[in-house]
Motif scaffolding. Sequence first.
Motif, short mmCIF file in Angstrom:
data_model
loop_
_atom_site.label_atom_id
_atom_site.label_comp_id
_atom_site.label_asym_id
_atom_site.label_seq_id
_atom_site.Cartn_x
_atom_site.Cartn_y
_atom_site.Cartn_z
N GLY A 518 0.82 -1.21 0.00
CA GLY A 518 0.00 0.00 0.00
C GLY A 518 0.85 1.25 0.00
N ASP A 519 1.94 1.24 0.80
CA ASP A 519 2.85 2.39 0.84
C ASP A 519 3.53 2.59 -0.52
OD1 ASP A 519 2.22 2.79 3.45
OD2 ASP A 519 4.07 1.97 4.28
N ILE A 520 3.90 1.48 -1.17
CA ILE A 520 4.53 1.57 -2.50
C ILE A 520 3.57 2.21 -3.49
CG2 ILE A 520 5.39 0.20 -4.45
CD1 ILE A 520 6.49 -1.80 -2.36
N VAL A 521 2.30 1.83 -3.42
CA VAL A 521 1.28 2.40 -4.32
C VAL A 521 1.15 3.90 -4.08
CG1 VAL A 521 -1.19 2.46 -4.82
CG2 VAL A 521 0.00 0.26 -4.64
N LEU A 522 1.10 4.30 -2.82
CA LEU A 522 0.99 5.73 -2.50
C LEU A 522 2.16 6.52 -3.07
CD1 LEU A 522 -0.21 5.48 1.21
CD2 LEU A 522 -1.54 6.41 -0.70
N LYS A 523 3.37 5.97 -2.93
CA LYS A 523 4.56 6.67 -3.45
C LYS A 523 4.55 6.71 -4.98
CE LYS A 523 7.44 4.28 -0.71
NZ LYS A 523 8.69 3.83 -0.03
N GLU A 524 4.08 5.64 -5.60
CA GLU A 524 4.04 5.62 -7.07
C GLU A 524 2.98 6.59 -7.61
OE1 GLU A 524 4.85 4.69 -11.02
OE2 GLU A 524 6.01 4.42 -9.18
N VAL A 525 1.82 6.66 -6.94
CA VAL A 525 0.80 7.64 -7.32
C VAL A 525 1.38 9.04 -7.24
CG1 VAL A 525 -1.37 8.71 -6.61
CG2 VAL A 525 -1.21 6.23 -6.75
N ALA A 526 2.09 9.32 -6.13
CA ALA A 526 2.70 10.65 -5.97
C ALA A 526 3.69 10.92 -7.10
CB ALA A 526 3.41 10.73 -4.62
N SER A 527 4.48 9.92 -7.46
CA SER A 527 5.47 10.08 -8.53
C SER A 527 4.80 10.36 -9.88
CB SER A 527 6.34 8.82 -8.61
OG SER A 527 7.25 8.91 -9.68
N ARG A 528 3.74 9.63 -10.16
CA ARG A 528 3.05 9.83 -11.44
C ARG A 528 2.37 11.20 -11.50
NH1 ARG A 528 0.33 4.03 -13.33
NH2 ARG A 528 2.17 2.73 -12.89
N LEU A 529 1.83 11.62 -10.37
CA LEU A 529 1.18 12.93 -10.35
C LEU A 529 2.20 14.06 -10.57
CD1 LEU A 529 -1.38 12.51 -7.40
CD2 LEU A 529 -1.90 12.68 -9.84
N ARG A 530 3.41 13.88 -10.03
CA ARG A 530 4.45 14.90 -10.23
C ARG A 530 4.73 15.11 -11.72
NH1 ARG A 530 7.19 12.12 -5.96
NH2 ARG A 530 7.24 13.31 -4.02
N ASN A 531 4.62 14.05 -12.49
CA ASN A 531 4.90 14.14 -13.93
C ASN A 531 3.77 14.79 -14.72
OD1 ASN A 531 7.38 12.83 -13.60
ND2 ASN A 531 6.44 10.80 -13.76
N VAL A 532 2.63 14.98 -14.07
CA VAL A 532 1.46 15.53 -14.76
C VAL A 532 1.30 17.03 -14.51
CG1 VAL A 532 -1.07 15.46 -14.90
CG2 VAL A 532 0.23 13.34 -14.72
N VAL A 533 1.56 17.46 -13.28
CA VAL A 533 1.26 18.85 -12.91
C VAL A 533 2.34 19.81 -13.40
CG1 VAL A 533 -0.02 18.12 -10.87
CG2 VAL A 533 2.42 18.63 -10.67
N ARG A 534 2.00 21.10 -13.43
CA ARG A 534 2.96 22.14 -13.80
C ARG A 534 3.90 22.44 -12.64
NH1 ARG A 534 -0.97 27.04 -15.03
NH2 ARG A 534 -1.45 26.48 -12.87
#
Length: 670
Positions: A518-534
């Motif tokens: 679950g922690d790995i998923v949270l960190k990966e979601v955060a990483s993917r979101l960083r690549n989307v936002v300005r």
Amino acid sequence: MTALSVPAFVHAEDDPIVRRIDQIQDLSDRNNEEGIRQLLELQKKMPADASVQARLDLVAVLSGLYFDAGRVKEGTALQDEFKRLSKELKDKDALLFLSIIEAFDVYEKSGYDAAYAYLDSLEPSIEKATPSLKFRYASIKSQFYSAQGKFQFALKQYIYMLDLIEKLPRRQLQARMITWERISSMYLGLKDPKKALEATTEALAVSSATAVPKAYVEILIVRGAALSQMKRNVEALKEYETALNIAKQEGLPFAQGAALFNLADQYLILKDYKRAEQCARESMAVYEKLDDKFNVIGAQVNLGLALGYQGKVKQGSDLVMESIEFFKKEKSNSALESINGELAAMYESAGMYKEALVLMREKQTLSEEVYQAEVAKETAKLRESFDTEKREKQIELLAKNNELKDADIRNHRLQQMVTLLASVVAVLAGCFIYMLYRRSKKLNLQLQEVNSQLEFHAVRDPLTGLHNRRSFIALMSTRVVRVEAERREGAYANPDCMILLDIDHFKNINDTWGHAVGDIVLKEVASRLRNVVRDEDMLMRWGGEEFLIFSPKSNPEQITSLVERVLRTIGEAPFMNGEQAITVTVTAGFISVPFSDVPEDVCDWERALQIADMALYLGKTHGRNRAYGLARLLVPHEDAIPTLTHDLAAAIKQNMVEVIEVLGPPQVAN
């Protein structure tokens, strides 16, 4: 050191009785007496084949509620029942918890060092324990460290507790507030009220008096103490009075006693000695009823000081001196230092300068006793050596007094020896002082390092490294000034946008794959979101599995495109755990601020975020893996906002608002 009430243990969520106990415990945060009533009713109806977890949890929660209500005997009886039941049912978590709290008995019998050694002996078991037990273990260690003034060690435990909170299966808000309250209290002990105040702000930002009154009152009391140290006495008084009112309304006697104690202290500062005496007597009465000896003695100090300042010096000083003897037995040096200073000030006001001087010297001795003792010990050894050498030389000179020339030479050599030894004493003492300075400097550096970690926790989520809720609230606190300035300059053409998103079925991920995945998923979601936002966007972990994107000065036409990219980026490719693929999608709600040209004094960012949260929930009820956004109002805001901020579905049904639906990438059924 206060007794520790038995905590609830969180076990399988598929047990309906355990779920019911959880619901009642949440209710008890707002209504303690109703929680007790419902638990007693549940206890009567408990089936004979109830699970071990349900039986233990009911006794544990009910015990804690009795203590909160001041029903100490009933709470203690249930603590004994919990111990008996734990041994009878052989529940390993409950038995380990009993082993942890055994540290208090060890402390009572043998002192702090024995308690630390005992807790250290439990480390192998704690390493394999649940996050809840690890949190409890760290909490107890931090209590011992703080009580003994070992703040740098206490702070490390608090940092660890903040890390553990995200792994707790439930009641994370309560755990977070408890931890920040402890951190605030520690900073008060370090005479750093500014940091203490910041820590209380962190806690209050995510809570309310109606949601968790007990924890809320405790935070208000520490906040009042911080304001008092900063000489903001009127503000401090208001915090204490608010805390007392909430404690009375919610029936929380321990909190009442604490609020009254601090009110007495504050009235002493304001030199309103009549009110100080009244509050001190009331707090003593509360603590006596609760059989809380430690706090009775503490309240007695305030009563003695209040009486002394009213001219009853003998009566008042006797009460304070009785308290000093108690704290000497407890070896509570920080309390003794403070009380000695307060009593000295009272003596000085009464013209008793000699007594005041004695106490001030004792106060100074307490703060420097370890350092002074070690220096004195080493210096005494050197001087003893010097005196022995000196006596031997004098005997030698007397025996040969007929040899004047040789005597003069020896006398000269003796003077050189005296000078040399005196220098050695000075040098060695200086070296020792330098070593102590180095040690002190090292401890200060350690404390600074841990403070840096704490400051990181204050603005960043430790798991993902994203900004946290407090960062956003701090940013929004400057919003009104910024928005008004931009409007005056005519530069506020594009509104800000907030996108609140939640990982779908995250509980299933934890239950199926474990909390580590679950922690790995949270960190990966955060990483993917960083690549989307300005770069100028602010990305936050809002709490648990929720994230928030704040996109300032965004083009409304581009927000839908941003939301599409978010859904696609998260849901298009599975998350990999080794060779296992985990499907992850998110549901979101989004809104602009200001919304549909509604003035922000009518619909501010908090209200807008509340609407976005309802839009997110709407997405969950319609199948998840999608987002709902609010485009614009279709009726005057005076008609729409009252409904919109409480029932989005009703506002849509009544055609008050235009809603945009954005679908996520199609998913293959597992």
